[in-house]
Design a protein around this motif. Structure first.
Motif, short mmCIF file in Angstrom:
data_model
loop_
_atom_site.label_atom_id
_atom_site.label_comp_id
_atom_site.label_asym_id
_atom_site.label_seq_id
_atom_site.Cartn_x
_atom_site.Cartn_y
_atom_site.Cartn_z
N LYS A 26 53.12 -43.91 70.83
CA LYS A 26 52.86 -42.88 69.73
C LYS A 26 54.45 -42.68 69.13
O LYS A 26 55.35 -42.50 70.07
N PRO A 27 54.53 -42.47 67.75
CA PRO A 27 55.87 -42.00 67.43
C PRO A 27 56.04 -40.74 67.96
O PRO A 27 55.45 -39.82 68.19
N GLY A 28 57.36 -40.71 68.73
CA GLY A 28 57.82 -39.53 69.41
C GLY A 28 57.82 -39.77 70.83
O GLY A 28 58.68 -38.97 71.58
N MET B 274 64.30 -50.75 81.90
CA MET B 274 64.59 -51.19 83.06
C MET B 274 66.02 -50.71 83.64
O MET B 274 66.36 -50.53 84.62
N SER B 275 66.90 -50.54 82.47
CA SER B 275 68.48 -50.23 82.43
C SER B 275 68.38 -48.70 83.01
O SER B 275 69.44 -48.27 83.49
N GLY B 276 67.48 -47.91 82.97
CA GLY B 276 67.30 -46.65 83.19
C GLY B 276 67.72 -45.70 82.14
O GLY B 276 67.57 -44.48 81.97
N GLN B 277 68.09 -46.31 80.80
CA GLN B 277 68.38 -45.59 79.70
C GLN B 277 66.90 -45.12 78.91
O GLN B 277 65.88 -46.15 78.96
N THR B 278 66.60 -43.85 78.42
CA THR B 278 65.50 -43.66 77.73
C THR B 278 65.60 -43.84 76.22
O THR B 278 66.54 -43.63 75.68
N ILE B 279 64.40 -43.99 75.88
CA ILE B 279 64.43 -44.29 74.29
C ILE B 279 63.23 -43.50 73.60
O ILE B 279 62.04 -43.34 74.23
N SER C 33 69.71 -39.61 69.28
CA SER C 33 68.31 -38.75 69.37
C SER C 33 68.44 -37.52 69.86
O SER C 33 69.45 -37.46 70.90
N ASN C 34 68.01 -36.46 69.38
CA ASN C 34 68.05 -35.08 70.29
C ASN C 34 67.33 -35.01 71.51
O ASN C 34 67.35 -34.13 72.45
N PHE C 35 66.41 -35.93 71.90
CA PHE C 35 65.52 -35.90 73.19
C PHE C 35 65.75 -37.17 74.08
O PHE C 35 65.28 -36.91 75.12
N ALA C 36 66.31 -38.02 73.80
CA ALA C 36 66.55 -39.12 74.79
C ALA C 36 67.92 -39.90 74.32
O ALA C 36 68.85 -39.63 73.71
N ASP C 37 68.25 -40.85 75.32
CA ASP C 37 69.41 -41.53 75.22
C ASP C 37 69.84 -42.30 73.92
O ASP C 37 70.75 -42.41 73.46
#
Length: 504
Positions: free
Chosen positions: A332-334, A340-345, A431-435
């Motif tokens: 879902k949008p949001g 896998m790299s550990g980075q959040t999207i 992003s205000n909420f993820a990497d």
């Protein structure tokens, strides 16, 4: 089609059809002049009557010319001689094949390979003749209940390609082998791309990879959803959540180089159908989203070609494959996912899914310690707006690698154009909420897609090919093109040659 090379003047050849060029202004090529002389000026008389002006692509078939052992002569227009370049050469070959298909000739001898193309040798002309011929003969009618025999007439079975010097014979044979291997890779990519999504699923794609491996001595490993979960491929798996088809991560290993030699890695986007997910696409032309796996198809085609040429190089192909459909369990949008790299999207648009499956594959391929990595993807509509369908978009963190790909594209006439990958573009992914977010606004869309992937490729030399405009054609000629298999294969050929070992 069977191909061979031969040295000899046209007036002595016994063939079903001789193919010769005529330039604009009714100027005869060297081979056409020789035929004109032995036939008492018969070719010149036809031209003076106005039946052929030498316009590019124009053809005229002549029968039973006097003093000539061959049954037919096909005149092929080449346009102005000073403008006769790589594109015009390939167009001339295609025009010749189009005309030959409508004859009863089973064999033809082409002297187009003796035409002068600035900066290109006989090897190039022979290889491109084979590739252009096979492309002209391509048909996709496997799924039609009734074949159109008129459109699939294949009397022509053998093509002899002329060379002016006997010393060119061996080089010509090598060019034929390479041309057939590349054409075979292109055909595989086109066939896979043209299959509908209800047939070409991620599972089907994996099965074709296994079949390719069995035929060409390529090791193939298929990772299942449980394997990907253990590896932490949260980005790839998030895209697959909306589909009933299980995702696959397909890995091909061609070992033609020295043991321990760092491989070239090719990573191909394998979205076998992309409806956009919750951010659903418009209905118009959505059927063409079956082509969203053409990056994966090009990897399979390039690996097949490399194996058939027996290139002395190690190649790893990695294909992340899934569907992207709307469902109660879909992204879902949001939503925020962990790669896998550990980075959040932060997934702001579920239709920007190609980069989500690619980022995990680009992390995974690092375990092979690759010399270089090239990913191939129908990634952005923005690239189509920027470059149309003539050139693939190219972004890279290595200028040397970019030059290699650009040069391979020029040689194969499967061209790419480099776009900038400046750090300033990265700000659009904040992003205000993820990497990071998975989109960055309308501006520089193709570059932003590459900038997203660049965050997962800092540990090696990497290039990205956006083939959204080049992988298929729309309209009357709708269908997969097989690009960029020629570019990728030439890139591998050049890499193998740089290692100091010639391909067989």
């Amino acid at each position: 089609m069977e191909y061979s090379v031969k040295s000899g003047t046209p007036e002595k050849q016994r063939s079903g059809c001789l193919v010769v060029g005529v330039y604009a202004g009714r100027r005869l090529s060297s081979a056409a002049q020789q035929i004109d002389e032995v036939t008492g000026g018969a070719v010149g008389q036809v031209l003076r009557r106005g039946d052929h002006q030498g316009k590019a692509g124009q053809t005229l078939l002549l029968h039973h010319l006097p003093n000539l052992p061959s049954e037919r002569v096909l005149l092929v227009g080449c346009g102005k001689d000073k403008e006769f370049n790589e594109a015009r050469f390939r167009e001339s070959v295609a025009a010749a094949i189009g005309a030959l298909k409508d004859t009863g000739a089973t064999e033809a001898t082409s002297y187009l390979t003796e035409l002068e193309v600035k900066g290109r040798d006989v090897f190039w002309k022979i290889r491109h003749t084979v590739e252009a011929t096979e492309a002209s003969l391509y048909r996709f009618d496997q799924l039609k209940s009734k074949k159109n025999d008129a459109n699939n007439r294949r009397n022509l079975k053998r093509m002899v390609l002329a060379v002016s010097k006997r010393s060119d014979l061996q080089s010509g044979e090598t060019a034929i082998r390479q041309g057939l291997a590349i054409a075979g890779g292109v055909k595989l990519a086109r066939d896979l791309g043209n299959l509908p999504g209800n047939i070409c699923t991620p599972t089907y794609l994996a099965e074709q990879a296994v079949a390719l491996g069995n035929q060409n001595g390529v090791k193939v490993t298929v990772l299942e959803e449980s394997d990907m979960r253990e590896l932490g491929m949260g980005a790839l798996l998030s895209v697959a959540r909306g589909s009933r088809q299980p995702p696959k991560l397909i890995v091909l290993e061609y070992r033609g180089g020295a043991e321990g030699e760092a491989p070239v890695a090719l990573v191909g986007k394998g979205l076998t159908f992309d409806a956009g997910g919750i951010s659903i696409k418009p209905a118009a032309n959505m059927d063409e989203m079956k082509y969203d796996m053409c990056g994966a198809a090009s990897v399979l085609g390039a690996v097949k070609a490399a194996a058939e040429i027996r290139l002395p190089i190690n190649v790893v192909g990695v294909i992340p494959s899934s569907e992207n459909l709307p469902d109660g369990n879909a992204n879902k949008p949001g939503d925020i996912v962990t790669s896998m790299s550990g980075q959040t999207i932060e997934v702001l648009n579920t239709d920007a899914e190609g980069r989500l499956i690619l980022c995990d594959a680009l992390t995974y391929v690092g375990r092979y310690n690759p010399a270089v990595v090239v990913d191939i993807a129908t990634l952005t509509g923005a690239c189509v707006i920027a470059l149309g369908n003539h050139a693939s978009g190219l972004l890279a963190n290595s200028d040397a690698l970019a030059r290699e790909l650009l040069n391979a594209g020029k040689y194969t006439y499967d061209r790419a154009w480099q776009l900038p990958l400046w750090d300033e573009y990265q700000k659009q992914l904040d992003s205000n909420f993820a990497d990071m977010a998975n989109i960055g606004g309308r501006e520089a869309g193709a570059i932003i897609g590459g900038s997203f992937l660049a965050r997962y490729t800092r540990d090696y030399k990497w290039a990205h090919l956006d083939i959204a405009g080049t992988a298929w054609k729309t309209g009357k000629e709708k269908g997969a093109t097989g690009r960029p298999v020629p570019l990728l294969t030439q890139f591998l050929i050049n890499r193998a040659a740089k290692e100091g070992v010639a391909a067989e």
